[in-house]
Design an enzyme around this catalytic site. Structure first.
Site, PDB file in Angstrom:
ATOM      1  N   HIS A  11      38.025  31.937  33.556  1.00 53.18           N
ATOM      2  CA  HIS A  11      37.921  32.997  34.563  1.00 53.18           C
ATOM      3  C   HIS A  11      39.313  33.318  35.079  1.00 53.18           C
ATOM      4  O   HIS A  11      39.821  32.680  36.004  1.00 53.18           O
ATOM      5  CB  HIS A  11      36.998  32.501  35.707  1.00 53.18           C
ATOM      6  CG  HIS A  11      36.756  33.496  36.797  1.00 53.18           C
ATOM      7  ND1 HIS A  11      35.685  33.402  37.662  1.00 53.18           N
ATOM      8  CD2 HIS A  11      37.443  34.597  37.194  1.00 53.18           C
ATOM      9  CE1 HIS A  11      35.723  34.397  38.542  1.00 53.18           C
ATOM     10  NE2 HIS A  11      36.795  35.138  38.273  1.00 53.18           N
ATOM     11  N   HIS A  13      41.627  37.043  35.586  1.00 51.26           N
ATOM     12  CA  HIS A  13      41.816  38.493  35.404  1.00 51.26           C
ATOM     13  C   HIS A  13      43.266  38.706  35.000  1.00 51.26           C
ATOM     14  O   HIS A  13      44.170  38.355  35.770  1.00 51.26           O
ATOM     15  CB  HIS A  13      41.529  39.230  36.709  1.00 51.26           C
ATOM     16  CG  HIS A  13      40.153  38.950  37.246  1.00 51.26           C
ATOM     17  ND1 HIS A  13      39.105  39.813  37.073  1.00 51.26           N
ATOM     18  CD2 HIS A  13      39.647  37.881  37.922  1.00 51.26           C
ATOM     19  CE1 HIS A  13      38.015  39.306  37.636  1.00 51.26           C
ATOM     20  NE2 HIS A  13      38.312  38.125  38.154  1.00 51.26           N
ATOM     21  N   HIS A 191      30.404  38.255  37.822  1.00 55.41           N
ATOM     22  CA  HIS A 191      30.726  37.663  39.117  1.00 55.41           C
ATOM     23  C   HIS A 191      29.459  37.740  39.970  1.00 55.41           C
ATOM     24  O   HIS A 191      28.833  38.808  40.067  1.00 55.41           O
ATOM     25  CB  HIS A 191      31.824  38.453  39.819  1.00 55.41           C
ATOM     26  CG  HIS A 191      33.207  38.206  39.292  1.00 55.41           C
ATOM     27  ND1 HIS A 191      33.535  38.317  37.970  1.00 55.41           N
ATOM     28  CD2 HIS A 191      34.352  37.835  39.943  1.00 55.41           C
ATOM     29  CE1 HIS A 191      34.829  38.038  37.822  1.00 55.41           C
ATOM     30  NE2 HIS A 191      35.350  37.747  38.997  1.00 55.41           N
ATOM     31  N   GLU A 194      30.052  35.106  45.018  1.00 55.36           N
ATOM     32  CA  GLU A 194      31.390  34.850  45.574  1.00 55.36           C
ATOM     33  C   GLU A 194      31.313  35.224  47.067  1.00 55.36           C
ATOM     34  O   GLU A 194      31.458  34.367  47.923  1.00 55.36           O
ATOM     35  CB  GLU A 194      32.442  35.698  44.842  1.00 55.36           C
ATOM     36  CG  GLU A 194      33.864  35.512  45.357  1.00 55.36           C
ATOM     37  CD  GLU A 194      34.877  36.458  44.675  1.00 55.36           C
ATOM     38  OE1 GLU A 194      34.449  37.492  44.104  1.00 55.36           O
ATOM     39  OE2 GLU A 194      36.090  36.161  44.733  1.00 55.36           O
ATOM     40  N   ASP A 272      41.347  32.538  38.489  1.00 59.30           N
ATOM     41  CA  ASP A 272      40.941  33.867  38.983  1.00 59.30           C
ATOM     42  C   ASP A 272      42.108  34.876  38.942  1.00 59.30           C
ATOM     43  O   ASP A 272      42.189  35.647  37.990  1.00 59.30           O
ATOM     44  CB  ASP A 272      40.341  33.752  40.391  1.00 59.30           C
ATOM     45  CG  ASP A 272      39.364  34.880  40.728  1.00 59.30           C
ATOM     46  OD1 ASP A 272      39.082  35.710  39.857  1.00 59.30           O
ATOM     47  OD2 ASP A 272      38.862  34.908  41.875  1.00 59.30           O
ATOM     48  N   ASP A 273      42.944  34.884  39.963  1.00 57.44           N
ATOM     49  CA  ASP A 273      44.085  35.817  40.030  1.00 57.44           C
ATOM     50  C   ASP A 273      45.314  35.020  40.458  1.00 57.44           C
ATOM     51  O   ASP A 273      45.763  35.107  41.609  1.00 57.44           O
ATOM     52  CB  ASP A 273      43.787  36.927  41.045  1.00 57.44           C
ATOM     53  CG  ASP A 273      42.556  37.718  40.662  1.00 57.44           C
ATOM     54  OD1 ASP A 273      42.646  38.557  39.747  1.00 57.44           O
ATOM     55  OD2 ASP A 273      41.480  37.465  41.249  1.00 57.44           O
TER      56      ASP A 273
END
Ligand code: ADE
Ligand code: ZN
Length: 333
Positions: A11, A13, A191, A194, A272-273
């Site tokens: 996961h 991005h 997703h 969250e 994630d980011d």
């Protein structure tokens, strides 16, 4: 033991790996003026109270990506970093509509990213899969157009996902496009849970027929749902640093990851980011290991869960499992 642990990321991005330094250098290359005077000023803007605060800045950052070379450089910078962290396989997301809606072609993004992924594999032996996400704040018609644009690149894209603003955009809004994607042979993730309620996790599983849930934190509010997820061994791609940075969890010491593991949920650790949330895979593993006092065997279980839950083929999964098990023997023995 975390540095040398052979890791799998499920996961991340790719647009969320855009480090401020690279953003400034590509902005200059493309003659774009950023709304921040310096790298430091941009860093300082990374203070989020909720998902939407982050998304506003994340979409702004994306505007810098214009050419195939930009997407290549972005992806290669990520691969170089995670190679140094001994990540052995990664499954990355990209947001085609974040690019096509501002006039950058689907082909520009997908070719730049895929060429870097291919080079990452030959240079570092780092295997990968690419997943295209539909933006859930847009309508299903736009997702259908994206699915159509993807047709000629089908060989480069393993699956579809669903991201962006979760509140008030339930998974079932995308039931038809997920059914069409499934028909065309795409694997599916979404997703859910969250910032959204457990009901969104349920509809992602039952209506979108996903193979994995991205995040899934809110499942703990519903014991029957937890039981179903455990029975199905539905993988959850949990993102610890993202959760604290976006105030989904107030403090890492209260992160639900250990509770999730103890309940038998198939949880994995992901970044994630990473450019926005303070760390890549190692930093995420460290954060939970320290805050939750995770044992060496719990760390090994998290790493094995990610191998099991990946979309890699059976031979690659078995090679990764052997690599992990040799490493776990060397540290426990
Ligand atoms: N897009 C990029 N990061 C995201 C996240 N954490 N949640 C939803 N959409 C995203
Ligand atoms: Zn995400």
């Amino acid at each position: 033991m975390i540095e040398l642990l052979p890791k799998v990321e499920l996961h991340c991005h790719i647009e969320g790996t855009f480090e401020p330094e690279l953003m400034f250098s590509l902005a200059e290359r493309n003659g774009i003026e950023l709304p921040y005077p310096s790298v430091e000023a941009l860093h300082e803007a990374y203070q989020f109270k909720r998902l939407q605060d982050f998304l506003d800045i994340y979409y702004q950052g994306m505007n810098v990506l214009q050419t195939e070379a930009d997407f290549y450089d972005l992806t290669m910078a990520y691969l170089e970093r995670i190679h140094k962290q001994n990540v052995r396989h990664t499954e990355i997301f990209f947001d085609p509509q974040g690019h096509t809606d501002r006039g950058v072609g689907f082909a520009v993004a997908v070719n730049g990213i895929s060429n870097a992924l291919a080079d990452g594999e030959s240079k570092y032996g780092l295997s990968s899969k690419l997943i295209m996400c539909f933006l859930r704040h847009l309508d299903q018609e736009s997702a259908f157009q994206t699915l159509e644009q993807a047709k000629q690149f089908k060989h480069l894209i393993a699956g579809v996902g669903l991201d962006s603003s979760e509140r008030d955009h339930p998974p079932e809004k995308f039931a038809a496009v997920y059914a069409a994607a499934s028909e065309q042979g795409y694997l599916r993730v979404a997703h859910a849970g969250e910032e959204g309620p457990p009901a969104y996790i349920e509809t992602a599983v039952d209506t979108l027929k996903v193979h994995r849930i991205d995040h899934g934190n809110s499942c703990l509010e519903n014991p029957q749902l937890v039981q179903r997820l455990v029975e199905r061994q539905m993988p959850l791609t949990v993102c610890p640093l993202s959760n604290t940075r976006l105030c989904v969890v107030d403090d890492m010491k209260n992160h639900p990851l250990k509770t999730m593991l103890d309940k038998g949920l198939k949880v994995t650790v992901n970044s994630d980011d990473p450019a926005y949330f303070g760390g890549y895979m190692n930093e995420n593993y460290y954060a939970v290991k320290e805050a939750l006092s995770l044992s060496v065997s719990a760390i090994g279980a998290l790493a094995q869960n990610a191998i099991d839950a990946s979309f890699a083929d059976a031979d690659r999964k078995s090679a990764l499992t052997n690599e992990l098990s040799s490493y776990m023997q060397s540290v426990s023995g």
